[in-house]
Design a protein around this motif. Structure first.
Motif: not given
Length: 140
Positions: A50-66
């Motif tokens: 959620p922190t990466l998502a709120e930062h708008g860091r799509d690529r890293e958020a996708n990695a955390a999603l995986e």
């Protein structure tokens, strides 16, 4: 080590809730790195993602999603009691919330299921999510 990693994740959640995203990211990253097996999925799902998502860091958020579901599946104890109460349902909740923040409404609906409300209470922090994705925010 597990308690310290969990505490970093909790501090990340509090920092995020109070609008301090840089501190939230720092706590989340530290907790995710320190988390032992069995806690890694949780730290990726409710601290880092959620922190990466709120930062708008799509690529890293996708990695955390995986990473989160992979870690949950790889945990030999699975969803057994004593893992701070983290399971597939809570993982889906955090994934849906991150998708919403990133503007991926269809993916959020797919993760949380169609219909119903998303509602949870986190470990004494008092974050409560009960807004249906189709409901508008106040003032919109």
């Amino acid at each position: 080590m597990a308690l310290a990693a969990w505490a970093d994740g909790a501090q990340s959640m509090v920092a995020r809730r109070t609008g301090n995203l840089s501190a939230a990211l720092s706590y989340a990253e530290r907790g995710a790195v320190a988390a032992p097996r069995g806690l890694r999925a949780q730290l990726h799902a409710w601290a880092l993602l959620p922190t990466l998502a709120e930062h708008g860091r799509d690529r890293e958020a996708n990695a955390a999603l995986e990473v989160a579901p992979t870690e949950l599946e790889a945990d030999p104890v699975g969803e057994a009691p004593g893992r701070f109460g983290f399971d597939e349902a809570e993982l889906a909740l955090h994934q849906a919330e991150a998708h919403l923040v990133l503007g991926r409404t269809d993916q959020a609906r797919a993760r949380r299921g169609l219909g119903g409300r998303v509602q949870t209470q986190h470990a004494g922090v008092g974050c409560r999510h009960s807004r249906h994705p189709r409901e508008e925010e106040p003032g919109q």
